[in-house]
Design a protein around this motif. Structure first.
Motif, PDB file in Angstrom:
ATOM      1  N   GLY A   1       0.814  -1.210   0.000  1.00 15.73           N
ATOM      2  CA  GLY A   1       0.000   0.000   0.000  1.00 15.73           C
ATOM      3  C   GLY A   1       0.844   1.254   0.000  1.00 15.73           C
ATOM      4  O   GLY A   1       0.520   2.233  -0.675  1.00 15.73           O
ATOM      5  N   ASP A   2       1.948   1.231   0.743  1.00 11.51           N
ATOM      6  CA  ASP A   2       2.831   2.399   0.796  1.00 11.51           C
ATOM      7  C   ASP A   2       3.507   2.661  -0.549  1.00 11.51           C
ATOM      8  O   ASP A   2       3.691   3.813  -0.949  1.00 11.51           O
TER       9      ASP A   2
ATOM     10  N   CYS B   1       2.267   1.836  -3.512  1.00 17.13           N
ATOM     11  CA  CYS B   1       1.219   2.398  -4.381  1.00 17.13           C
ATOM     12  C   CYS B   1       0.979   3.852  -4.036  1.00 17.13           C
ATOM     13  O   CYS B   1       0.801   4.703  -4.919  1.00 17.13           O
ATOM     14  N   ASN B   2       0.970   4.149  -2.738  1.00 18.06           N
ATOM     15  CA  ASN B   2       0.784   5.522  -2.276  1.00 18.06           C
ATOM     16  C   ASN B   2       1.908   6.416  -2.783  1.00 18.06           C
ATOM     17  O   ASN B   2       1.674   7.538  -3.247  1.00 18.06           O
TER      18      ASN B   2
ATOM     19  N   SER C   1      -3.937   1.513  -2.744  1.00 16.53           N
ATOM     20  CA  SER C   1      -3.254   1.830  -1.497  1.00 16.53           C
ATOM     21  C   SER C   1      -4.235   1.867  -0.332  1.00 16.53           C
ATOM     22  O   SER C   1      -3.973   1.310   0.746  1.00 16.53           O
TER      23      SER C   1
ATOM     24  N   SER D   1      -5.332  -1.559   0.593  1.00 17.38           N
ATOM     25  CA  SER D   1      -4.230  -2.274   1.221  1.00 17.38           C
ATOM     26  C   SER D   1      -4.079  -1.887   2.689  1.00 17.38           C
ATOM     27  O   SER D   1      -3.868  -2.748   3.559  1.00 17.38           O
ATOM     28  N   TYR D   2      -4.183  -0.593   2.982  1.00 13.21           N
ATOM     29  CA  TYR D   2      -4.067  -0.146   4.366  1.00 13.21           C
ATOM     30  C   TYR D   2      -5.157  -0.772   5.237  1.00 13.21           C
ATOM     31  O   TYR D   2      -4.911  -1.191   6.377  1.00 13.21           O
TER      32      TYR D   2
END
Length: 259
Positions: free
Chosen positions: A51-52, A54-55, A174, A177-178
């Motif tokens: 997620g990070d 993608c972020n 993201s 995912s988080y």
């Protein structure tokens, strides 16, 4: 007003960065002191790292605030450090490659730490002091940044439609995912009773996510701007709810240390 919306947004962004600088340190230290990373779910860290990333790529493509990009990069680095600790300490203890991540935390250091209760008054003083330090550090960083760089350049050419679609896909991936990452950690806590896990990780994650979301909203409430940043807002705001569940597990499973 002493500061306009842009300055207030940047100030909140820097406070959020300060929160995230602090948030990983207690867990990294906890792993070090226990010589184990088994309090963390491997799936939690892997999904969080995904997620990070993608972020990070989404923020770069969208030309978001520098603070947003810095936070995303810092997240990714810390996730990698946590993953390294988990597998390094497994290797150090001579575990076989097939050991399950749900193996209970069974070390002498663990039992020693669990026998050291902390009073509520001491906890309140610790966390209050940490919050004041974090906010003061964030405001100081914002003030220094405002003195060294007064203007914020906007991209001359807005992203193309195709790039905007990619940004949205990365942003929502993201966010999902988080949210998904917290589920295996919450499930693992049911088995490990939060042993080896630092409550400060989730306490400051909540503060970081709140100030992070607020920094985006404070910059502008324009409809198009909020839609563009909706995934980042959702990813930060909704994880606060799941992080509160984790903190609730600490209070439920570890009353001697939390009372």
């Amino acid at each position: 007003m002493l500061v306009d919306n842009g300055d207030f947004s940047n100030m909140l962004g820097w406070i959020s960065i300060a929160c995230w600088i602090v948030v990983y340190s207690p867990q990294i230290y906890e792993n070090y002191s226990l010589q184990s990373g088994e309090g963390l779910s491997v799936l939690f860290v892997i999904v969080w790292l995904f997620g990070d990333l993608c972020n990070l790529f989404g923020a770069l493509l969208a030309n978001l605030l520098p603070t947003v990009i810095i936070i995303a990069l810092y997240y990714s680095i810390c996730d990698i450090i946590l993953m390294f600790q988990i597998y390094y300490y497994r290797w150090k203890r001579g575990r076989s490659a097939g050991v399950d991540e749900e193996t209970p935390l069974l070390t002498g250091n663990t039992s020693q730490n669990s026998q050291t209760p902390v009073s509520a008054a001491v906890l309140i003083l610790r966390y209050t002091g940490a919050v004041l330090f974090v906010f003061a550090t964030g405001i100081l960083a914002w003030w220094i940044n405002s003195k060294t760089e007064k203007t914020e350049e906007h991209p001359k050419h807005p992203p193309t439609a195709a790039v905007q679609w990619i940004i949205q896909i990365l942003g929502w991936t993201s966010a999902v995912s988080y949210l998904s990452a917290r589920v295996p950690q919450i499930a693992k806590n049911l088995r490990t009773r939060c042993e080896g896990l630092s409550p400060a990780l989730f306490y400051f994650a909540i503060l970081g996510n709140v100030t992070y979301s607020w920094s985006i909203i404070a910059k502008s409430t324009d409809r198009d701007y909020l839609i563009t940043n909706a995934s980042w807002l959702a990813g930060s705001a909704l994880t606060v709810f799941l992080d509160l569940i984790v903190l609730g597990q600490f209070f439920y499973y570890r009353p001697p240390r939390m009372v």
